[in-house]
Design a protein around this motif. Structure first.
Motif, PDB file in Angstrom:
ATOM      1  N   GLN A 174     -30.258 -14.918   3.335  1.00 11.54           N
ATOM      2  CA  GLN A 174     -29.956 -13.496   3.489  1.00 11.54           C
ATOM      3  C   GLN A 174     -29.287 -13.294   4.841  1.00 11.54           C
ATOM      4  O   GLN A 174     -29.759 -13.794   5.860  1.00 11.54           O
ATOM      5  N   TRP A 175     -28.180 -12.539   4.810  1.00 14.02           N
ATOM      6  CA  TRP A 175     -27.329 -12.422   5.995  1.00 14.02           C
ATOM      7  C   TRP A 175     -26.884 -10.974   6.111  1.00 14.02           C
ATOM      8  O   TRP A 175     -26.238 -10.444   5.212  1.00 14.02           O
ATOM      9  N   SER A 176     -27.230 -10.319   7.217  1.00 10.97           N
ATOM     10  CA  SER A 176     -26.783  -8.948   7.471  1.00 10.97           C
ATOM     11  C   SER A 176     -25.503  -9.010   8.292  1.00 10.97           C
ATOM     12  O   SER A 176     -25.482  -9.581   9.390  1.00 10.97           O
ATOM     13  N   THR A 177     -24.427  -8.418   7.754  1.00 14.20           N
ATOM     14  CA  THR A 177     -23.119  -8.500   8.403  1.00 14.20           C
ATOM     15  C   THR A 177     -22.247  -7.323   7.992  1.00 14.20           C
ATOM     16  O   THR A 177     -22.466  -6.708   6.944  1.00 14.20           O
ATOM     17  N   GLU A 178     -21.247  -7.035   8.804  1.00 19.90           N
ATOM     18  CA  GLU A 178     -20.306  -5.970   8.464  1.00 19.90           C
ATOM     19  C   GLU A 178     -19.401  -6.377   7.297  1.00 19.90           C
ATOM     20  O   GLU A 178     -18.813  -5.533   6.633  1.00 19.90           O
ATOM     21  N   PHE A 179     -19.302  -7.687   7.031  1.00 21.65           N
ATOM     22  CA  PHE A 179     -18.429  -8.156   5.967  1.00 21.65           C
ATOM     23  C   PHE A 179     -19.059  -8.008   4.580  1.00 21.65           C
ATOM     24  O   PHE A 179     -18.424  -8.299   3.574  1.00 21.65           O
ATOM     25  N   GLY A 180     -20.298  -7.548   4.526  1.00 17.33           N
ATOM     26  CA  GLY A 180     -20.933  -7.244   3.254  1.00 17.33           C
ATOM     27  C   GLY A 180     -20.726  -5.793   2.849  1.00 17.33           C
ATOM     28  O   GLY A 180     -21.170  -5.371   1.789  1.00 17.33           O
ATOM     29  N   CYS A 181     -20.036  -5.030   3.694  1.00 17.88           N
ATOM     30  CA  CYS A 181     -19.815  -3.610   3.425  1.00 17.88           C
ATOM     31  C   CYS A 181     -18.570  -3.402   2.564  1.00 17.88           C
ATOM     32  O   CYS A 181     -17.640  -4.215   2.601  1.00 17.88           O
ATOM     33  N   PRO A 182     -18.546  -2.303   1.804  1.00 17.94           N
ATOM     34  CA  PRO A 182     -17.359  -2.032   0.979  1.00 17.94           C
ATOM     35  C   PRO A 182     -16.139  -1.752   1.847  1.00 17.94           C
ATOM     36  O   PRO A 182     -16.255  -1.227   2.952  1.00 17.94           O
ATOM     37  N   ILE A 183     -15.004  -2.123   1.317  1.00 20.87           N
ATOM     38  CA  ILE A 183     -13.741  -1.849   2.005  1.00 20.87           C
ATOM     39  C   ILE A 183     -13.303  -0.456   1.597  1.00 20.87           C
ATOM     40  O   ILE A 183     -13.231  -0.152   0.395  1.00 20.87           O
ATOM     41  N   PRO A 184     -12.994   0.415   2.566  1.00 19.90           N
ATOM     42  CA  PRO A 184     -12.594   1.773   2.199  1.00 19.90           C
ATOM     43  C   PRO A 184     -11.264   1.728   1.434  1.00 19.90           C
ATOM     44  O   PRO A 184     -10.394   0.917   1.731  1.00 19.90           O
ATOM     45  N   PRO A 185     -11.142   2.587   0.425  1.00 22.20           N
ATOM     46  CA  PRO A 185      -9.887   2.592  -0.331  1.00 22.20           C
ATOM     47  C   PRO A 185      -8.742   3.056   0.546  1.00 22.20           C
ATOM     48  O   PRO A 185      -8.924   3.822   1.485  1.00 22.20           O
ATOM     49  N   GLY A 186      -7.591   2.554   0.260  1.00 24.40           N
ATOM     50  CA  GLY A 186      -6.420   2.943   1.036  1.00 24.40           C
ATOM     51  C   GLY A 186      -5.303   1.943   0.824  1.00 24.40           C
ATOM     52  O   GLY A 186      -5.403   1.025   0.015  1.00 24.40           O
ATOM     53  N   VAL A 187      -4.256   2.135   1.564  1.00 27.01           N
ATOM     54  CA  VAL A 187      -3.071   1.297   1.450  1.00 27.01           C
ATOM     55  C   VAL A 187      -3.138   0.213   2.513  1.00 27.01           C
ATOM     56  O   VAL A 187      -3.391   0.489   3.682  1.00 27.01           O
ATOM     57  N   SER A 188      -2.911  -1.025   2.086  1.00 25.79           N
ATOM     58  CA  SER A 188      -2.921  -2.125   3.044  1.00 25.79           C
ATOM     59  C   SER A 188      -1.646  -2.102   3.882  1.00 25.79           C
ATOM     60  O   SER A 188      -0.633  -1.502   3.494  1.00 25.79           O
ATOM     61  N   THR A 189      -1.676  -2.778   5.001  1.00 28.57           N
ATOM     62  CA  THR A 189      -0.525  -2.848   5.893  1.00 28.57           C
ATOM     63  C   THR A 189       0.640  -3.551   5.214  1.00 28.57           C
ATOM     64  O   THR A 189       1.792  -3.131   5.352  1.00 28.57           O
ATOM     65  N   GLY A 190       0.353  -4.625   4.471  1.00 32.66           N
ATOM     66  CA  GLY A 190       1.406  -5.358   3.782  1.00 32.66           C
ATOM     67  C   GLY A 190       2.104  -4.509   2.738  1.00 32.66           C
ATOM     68  O   GLY A 190       3.334  -4.522   2.620  1.00 32.66           O
ATOM     69  N   PHE A 191       1.318  -3.761   1.966  1.00 31.26           N
ATOM     70  CA  PHE A 191       1.915  -2.882   0.956  1.00 31.26           C
ATOM     71  C   PHE A 191       2.768  -1.812   1.621  1.00 31.26           C
ATOM     72  O   PHE A 191       3.875  -1.517   1.164  1.00 31.26           O
ATOM     73  N   ALA A 192       2.253  -1.218   2.704  1.00 31.41           N
ATOM     74  CA  ALA A 192       3.001  -0.169   3.407  1.00 31.41           C
ATOM     75  C   ALA A 192       4.318  -0.724   3.945  1.00 31.41           C
ATOM     76  O   ALA A 192       5.367  -0.077   3.838  1.00 31.41           O
ATOM     77  N   PHE A 193       4.291  -1.940   4.500  1.00 32.25           N
ATOM     78  CA  PHE A 193       5.511  -2.549   5.030  1.00 32.25           C
ATOM     79  C   PHE A 193       6.530  -2.769   3.909  1.00 32.25           C
ATOM     80  O   PHE A 193       7.705  -2.412   4.039  1.00 32.25           O
ATOM     81  N   CYS A 194       6.088  -3.370   2.797  1.00 31.98           N
ATOM     82  CA  CYS A 194       7.004  -3.647   1.678  1.00 31.98           C
ATOM     83  C   CYS A 194       7.565  -2.352   1.107  1.00 31.98           C
ATOM     84  O   CYS A 194       8.768  -2.254   0.823  1.00 31.98           O
ATOM     85  N   PHE A 195       6.723  -1.352   0.949  1.00 29.17           N
ATOM     86  CA  PHE A 195       7.169  -0.072   0.410  1.00 29.17           C
ATOM     87  C   PHE A 195       8.226   0.551   1.316  1.00 29.17           C
ATOM     88  O   PHE A 195       9.296   0.957   0.860  1.00 29.17           O
TER      89      PHE A 195
END
Length: 168
Positions: free
Chosen positions: A55-76
């Motif tokens: 069992q490991w408590s970490t910030e990486f177990g939290c949900p990722i907030p919905p939104g546009v990624s940087t890569g998608f924004a750049f390509c768009f």
């Protein structure tokens, strides 16, 4: 993941108190203030198989907030800008410079016509550059293919009878 992330490694070998197949389970629980965190507990579950739960408590177990990624924004933005450049430039050439609506009205048309040969020239230059430096490196450090004729001329070392290698 609202409750965290569960990562399971299975199909391990049994034995040493395990009648069945061993498995390892990582349970990453959401805890933003923990940062990367550290394992908080390791639980061994025995029975038909052995399962180890970390069992490991970490910030990486939290949900990722919905939104546009940087890569998608750049390509768009890149493609919207690219289309805007062609359409806006063509419209400007037709209306401001009184050019007929034809391929000649595309902005910087000579560059776009030369682009395939420019890309080819760049690839040829890169290939010649790499080949030249590779050969220069081989010459500088004495790398050369080994021929069978030169291999036959290599002297064989015979260790003296009192040398440890002679007993091998």
């Amino acid at each position: 993941p609202t409750a965290g992330v569960k990562l399971t490694y299975g199909n391990g070998q049994g034995g040493a108190g395990c009648a069945g197949i061993r498995s390892l389970v990582y349970e990453f629980h959401c805890s933003p203030p923990s940062g990367v965190g550290m394992p908080s507990s390791v639980i061994e579950q025995t029975g038909s198989g052995c399962q180890y739960v970390v069992q490991w408590s970490t910030e990486f177990g939290c949900p990722i907030p919905p939104g546009v990624s940087t890569g998608f924004a750049f390509c768009f933005l890149f493609f919207v800008g690219f289309i805007g450049y062609f359409l806006g430039g063509t419209i400007m050439n037709v209306q401001a410079k009184n050019m007929p609506l034809s391929p000649e009205a595309v902005p910087h048309i000579e560059f776009w016509r030369d682009l395939p040969s420019l890309v080819k020239d760049g690839c040829v230059f890169f290939y010649v550059f790499c080949t030249h430096h590779y050969n220069k490196f081989r010459e500088q450090y004495g790398y050369a293919p080994v021929s069978t004729a030169s291999a036959e001329k290599v002297p064989v070392y015979n260790a003296p009878s009192n040398h440890p290698a002679a007993t091998l």
